[in-house]
Motif scaffolding. Structure first.
Motif, PDB file in Angstrom:
ATOM      1  N   ALA A 128       1.201 -18.136  -0.015  1.00 21.81           N
ATOM      2  CA  ALA A 128       0.550 -16.909   0.457  1.00 21.81           C
ATOM      3  C   ALA A 128      -0.686 -17.236   1.287  1.00 21.81           C
ATOM      4  O   ALA A 128      -0.966 -16.583   2.306  1.00 21.81           O
ATOM      5  N   LYS A 131       0.497 -18.429   4.682  1.00 24.47           N
ATOM      6  CA  LYS A 131       0.975 -17.303   5.483  1.00 24.47           C
ATOM      7  C   LYS A 131      -0.197 -16.538   6.098  1.00 24.47           C
ATOM      8  O   LYS A 131      -0.176 -16.194   7.289  1.00 24.47           O
ATOM      9  N   ALA A 132      -1.227 -16.286   5.293  1.00 24.18           N
ATOM     10  CA  ALA A 132      -2.395 -15.559   5.799  1.00 24.18           C
ATOM     11  C   ALA A 132      -3.060 -16.328   6.935  1.00 24.18           C
ATOM     12  O   ALA A 132      -3.469 -15.746   7.952  1.00 24.18           O
ATOM     13  N   ASN A 133      -3.162 -17.627   6.786  1.00 24.96           N
ATOM     14  CA  ASN A 133      -3.787 -18.442   7.831  1.00 24.96           C
ATOM     15  C   ASN A 133      -2.933 -18.486   9.091  1.00 24.96           C
ATOM     16  O   ASN A 133      -3.451 -18.421  10.213  1.00 24.96           O
ATOM     17  N   GLU A 135      -0.890 -16.193  10.077  1.00 30.77           N
ATOM     18  CA  GLU A 135      -0.986 -14.873  10.708  1.00 30.77           C
ATOM     19  C   GLU A 135      -2.288 -14.735  11.491  1.00 30.77           C
ATOM     20  O   GLU A 135      -2.321 -14.076  12.539  1.00 30.77           O
ATOM     21  N   MET A 136      -3.348 -15.371  11.009  1.00 31.43           N
ATOM     22  CA  MET A 136      -4.611 -15.367  11.752  1.00 31.43           C
ATOM     23  C   MET A 136      -4.455 -16.074  13.099  1.00 31.43           C
ATOM     24  O   MET A 136      -5.181 -15.774  14.056  1.00 31.43           O
ATOM     25  N   THR A 208      -5.381 -24.036   5.118  1.00 33.59           N
ATOM     26  CA  THR A 208      -4.975 -23.823   3.729  1.00 33.59           C
ATOM     27  C   THR A 208      -5.573 -24.889   2.819  1.00 33.59           C
ATOM     28  O   THR A 208      -5.996 -24.594   1.689  1.00 33.59           O
TER      29      THR A 208
END
Length: 233
Positions: A128, A131-133, A135-136, A208
């Motif tokens: 997760a 994924k957030a990184n 998406e950034m 991450t």
């Protein structure tokens, strides 16, 4: 990335060479043994789980059409969802190789790889965060990308993931409709789209890693998820 177990096996059939036209009765066709085993494995595929795979190639099929092959060789991969299923499937594949030898009157040697690749134990808190990184950085993910269980590839990272919390993310290096292990995929992967995926992947992994080192909650979540997945929590 979803990933399943794989065992590699090299097989060699030993027969007896002879002139294929003048004295075929003096020969024992090693290629026949291998092809009989190949066909037996093809039939076996009808009766294995949808999460299991068996595939192989002929690496040596003889020297000339007028010589009964006294040697034939092949390389095969046997895949399954987990180590238990893989160990149950191996004897069934072994029986196919032995049947080919018996039917052709040849001998067979099977050389299994020293270490099987295990299934990937994805650490979802780390996934997760990745994924957030990503998406950034502008990467987009479909909902069915998150926990797909249909992946039929295999990697030695699976073995690592059973030792420590791990992820094995994938970013698109080609359009979705392009088949991997294909010349068209190689063109995209070696081009601008592939280069951007490599750069974004490296950046997202570094971000991450920083998150993990700086965030005690992420450390605890990753540790807890790993323990639960291994039946320790």
């Amino acid at each position: 990335m979803a990933s399943i177990c794989v065992a590699e096996v090299d097989v060699v059939y030993h027969g007896q060479s002879a002139h294929a036209s003048a004295m075929p009765h003096k020969g024992r066709n090693a290629l026949d043994g291998l092809l009989l085993a190949y066909q037996a494995i093809s039939n076996l595929r009808q009766h294995i789980r949808h999460s299991e795979r068996i595939h192989g190639i002929v690496t040596d099929g003889g020297r000339a059409p007028n010589i009964v092959p006294d040697r034939a060789a092949g390389e095969f991969y046997v895949r399954a969802k987990n180590a238990e299923d893989l160990e149950a499937l191996k004897p069934r594949v072994r029986a196919c190789f032995e049947a080919g030898a018996k039917a052709s009157g040849c001998d067979v040697e099977m050389n299994w790889g020293g270490v099987d690749y295990l299934d990937l134990n994805t650490n979802w808190p780390l996934a997760a965060a990745f994924k957030a990184n990503a998406e950034m950085l502008g990467r987009k993910f479909d909902a069915d990308d998150e926990r797909s269980l249909t992946g039929a590839g295999s990697t030695d990272m699976g073995n690592v993931s059973h030792r420590v919390p791990s992820i094995h993310p994938m970013l698109a290096a080609a359009p979705r409709n392009v088949v991997i292990h294909n010349p068209e995929f190689a063109k995209y992967a070696g081009g601008e789209m592939g280069e951007q995926a490599a750069l974004d992947g490296a950046k997202a992994l570094a971000m991450t890693a920083f998150d993990f080192l700086a965030d005690t909650r992420l450390q605890a979540d990753a540790k807890r998820a790993f323990a639960i997945a291994k039946g320790l929590g």
